[in-house]
Write an enzyme that holds these catalytic residues in place. Sequence first.
Site, mmCIF file in Angstrom:
data_model
loop_
_atom_site.group_PDB
_atom_site.id
_atom_site.type_symbol
_atom_site.label_atom_id
_atom_site.label_comp_id
_atom_site.label_asym_id
_atom_site.label_seq_id
_atom_site.Cartn_x
_atom_site.Cartn_y
_atom_site.Cartn_z
ATOM 1 C CB CYS A 172 -4.624 3.632 -5.557
ATOM 2 S SG CYS A 172 -3.851 2.004 -5.475
ATOM 3 C CB CYS A 227 -0.906 -0.026 1.230
ATOM 4 S SG CYS A 227 -2.002 1.394 1.353
#
Length: 286
Positions: free
Chosen positions: A224, A93
């Site tokens: 993202c 992430c």
Amino acid sequence: MRYSDGAQFGEGPLFLKGHGTENDFVILPDPDGELKLTDSRVQALCDRRRGLGADGVLRVVRTAALEDAPDSVPGDVWFMDYRNADGSVAEMCGNGVRVFANYLVHAGLAEPGEIPVGTRAGVRPVVTRADGRVTVDMGPAALFGRSRTAVGKENFPGVAVDLGNPHLACVTEADLDGLDLSSQPPFDPQVFPKGVNIEFVQRTGPGRVRMRVYERGVGETRSCGTGTVAATVAALDADGATTGHRIVDVPGGTVEVEVTEQTSTLTGPAVLVAAGRLDALWWELA
Ligand SMILES: N[C@@H](CCC[C@H](N)C(=O)O)C(=O)O
């Protein structure tokens, strides 16, 4: 207020809330891996009405306390145990690891500067900067094929990119604002057997792109981090290049991505918003 079993309101686990370009996370400090972090609790934490609301959960745990940490991550390194809002585990992430590093410095668990963070994709060096932005070395961005998706009746060809987690990044001239990303765009399970994050990328000027994303395990998010690197790889590919720099505008803000032959880096803001304690009964019932 005391509950029947003697637990007092607010005596549950410590949490923090943070975000990177509005990709938001619940941070759960759990150094010895004692919290039972079930899918149900992750879903409840991420629910924007019955919980705190977030795109994902970042558990802060010593690598040595985790059973499924990669052998490449030393036991004394802090590990980002990342979960998507649906409870699924993801390998990496890019926004979350930058918020994670800011938490380590805030909590006195790391000195500002370069901080190694363990992830399921391996160790990721993160650098907290004097200007408040945070840079992460995302490792090599591997373009491993070509595939496609569709939104409504429109087809979108794209490139498959591995950032530790899987991406399909589609460069398009279509108006991104007109795309209905309220449901999962289709993908080829032969290319993406573990699912995929899907990015829609518009070249908006020299060295600059705009991106929207439908994230695996979450849905559309405001940003993202791994996706912005995949979007950069796709934009470079569309321009006939394999390395270069791009400014990436996402609905939640702007980041910078550099792709080289050896690795890729992501730089952008990472913010800690709040801290508190979960209610012990809420946690037990979640
Ligand atoms: N938002 C993250 C990506 C989180 C994981 C992704 N949804 C997946 O399942 O691979 C980022 O900033 O990279």
